[in-house]
Design an enzyme around this catalytic site. Structure first.
Site, PDB file in Angstrom:
ATOM      1  CD  GLU A   7      -2.711  -1.121   0.233  1.00  0.00           C
ATOM      2  OE1 GLU A   7      -3.568  -0.130  -0.673  1.00  0.00           O
ATOM      3  OE2 GLU A   7      -3.514  -1.574   0.024  1.00  0.00           O
ATOM      4  CB  CYS A  50      -1.087   7.410   1.534  1.00  0.00           C
ATOM      5  SG  CYS A  50      -2.967   6.265   1.760  1.00  0.00           S
TER       6      CYS A  50
END
Length: 456
Positions: free
Chosen positions: A208, A242
């Site tokens: 990720e 993010c």
């Protein structure tokens, strides 16, 4: 130390206890109760690490984790059941199914920006699937890492789940071991290192990562609402998200209106003295704080730009038309700095967006359905939202993850269970019939071989 932990988990997994659904549920419930009991302490730790507001700690850390736990506890029995599939005529008579099974011991390495949620959320799926786990929280959020270790130590025997606390040397030692699965959340640079180490043992991974997430605002967008939602998605967690909008591409005709509304919303959110606001977090690491300040050098600012080195405070900042070769446009910003770039013709958008690898998130603000569809279909990205930001992460029925440079694999809800499960195919043949066509000698079967394609 690490070798001892790994050996203990290998031995424990071999007992087959974690394959019992009742065993998994028992510990998921214990984890749920301990998080409920320690929720205020967790929020205090997050505040101690980077002054994360309690509302954000609840909304984006503990409550998301508790929702994942409730979902897993409710559904783990059903998820673990064999999934019957239609039998192939070539195997007649037979029963055929897919059986999920755990990989074994897994390594979860979590980041510093959402240090609690991004540690515990993947752990939930790993345990629901029947794995053991070693969790490595970020050393850059030490107070949160400490409370995570305390919770895990209280809930689980170490041979089932344990926490390895420390810096790069601990991560290096962990990655030198053989794992059945590795789950990493963090930067693309470190993700490449993790991927290389995993490849030495052919270990499957989830990465990720991140990306330079575009946010497009066309001339038909509802500007007041767009500005409010962009400001919120960008500034929650002080921009250290993010999937935050990284830069805005706004049609020239509505640029001024958007900038004015962004300014207005920032002040409405945090007041005239943003530094004194209890609702705005700080930059977590000193290294990243210095990088963010460097990005602002030589830029034309529309708003903000103030900072305080003593507590790593960086004011929400709007940057006007940065050069594409400037530091701020080279990579992900990951902070409360928002570049604003105008465009006149839709063809210009590709010149900006295609400069960067696949983004983790992609945002479009528009009331033109054709434009919405075109933008969402033209570009490859992890996940996206039309007329809002960040909220696609909240739905457990949607996978969350990147593509290409922004990551490998997706999780949340059942997707996390599936991610940490090997899905093995099983065929059970009956014994009362055995068609001889497949056996040698083949001279009798030759005339049938091409007709068998209709049975595949």
């Amino acid at each position: 130390m690490v070798k001892h932990l790994v050996a203990a988990q290998n031995d424990f997994f071999a007992t087959q206890k974690t394959k019992e659904v009742a065993y998994r549920k028992k510990y998921l419930k214990k984890l749920q109760q301990e998080i409920l009991d320690q929720e205020d302490v967790i929020c205090d730790a997050l505040y101690a690490d980077f002054k994360k507001p309690k509302f954000e700690s609840l909304a984006t850390e503990t409550q998301l984790v508790l929702a994942e736990l409730r979902h897993a506890i409710k559904n783990v029995k059903n998820w673990s059941e064999p999934d019957r599939v239609g039998a192939s005529l070539l195997n007649f008579p037979s029963k055929e199914w897919v059986q999920p099974e755990p990989y074994g011991k897994v390594l979860i390495i979590s980041p510093w920006n959402y240090p609690f949620m991004l540690s515990i959320s993947p752990l939930i799926g790993a345990l629901a699937a029947g794995n053991t786990a070693i969790l490595k929280p970020s050393e850059f959020s030490p107070n949160t890492a400490k409370i995570i270790a305390q919770i895990i130590r209280k809930v689980f025997p170490p041979e089932y789940v344990t926490v390895a606390v420390g810096g790069v040397e601990v991560s290096t030692e962990l990655l030198a071991e053989k794992w059945e699965y590795i789950f990493f959340t963090g930067s693309t640079r470190v993700g490449k290192i993790v991927y290389q180490k995993a490849a030495e043992h052919l270990t499957p991974v989830t990465l990720e990562l991140s990306g330079k997430n575009p946010c497009i605002v066309d001339g038909t967008a509802s500007i007041k609402l767009a500005a409010k939602r962009i400001a919120w998605g960008k500034l929650i967690n002080a921009g250290q998200t993010c999937i935050a909008p990284d830069y805005v591409l706004v049609h020239k005709s509505v640029k001024k209106a958007l900038v004015d509304e962004l300014k207005k919303n920032i002040l409405q959110f945090y007041g005239d003295s943003i530094e004194a606001s209890q609702d705005f977090a700080r930059i977590t690491t000193s290294k990243h704080y210095e990088e963010l300040k460097t990005m602002l050098k030589g830029q034309k600012l529309l708003f903000g730009g103030n900072y305080n080195d003593e507590d790593q405070y960086l004011e929400p900042t709007l940057v006007d038309e940065p050069q594409l070769d400037s530091t701020i446009m080279e990579g992900e910003v990951f902070g409360p700095i928002l570049p604003i770039i105008s465009y006149e013709d839709e063809s210009e958008l590709d010149d900006y967006i295609s400069r960067y690898p696949n983004s983790l998130a992609f945002y479009v603000f528009s009331n033109n359905k054709r434009f919405q569809k075109r933008m969402m279909g033209q570009y490859s990205f992890g996940g996206g939202t039309i007329n809002d930001t960040v909220v696609h992460i909240s739905n457990k029925a949607l996978p969350f993850g990147g593509v290409g440079q922004s990551g490998i694999g997706g999780y949340h809800g059942k997707y996390t269970f599936d991610l940490f499960s090997h899905h093995k195919a099983i065929v059970k043949r009956a014994t009362w019939l055995d068609v001889p066509l497949r056996y040698a000698p083949y001279n009798v079967s030759m005339k049938w071989i091409k007709k068998l394609k209709y049975f595949f």
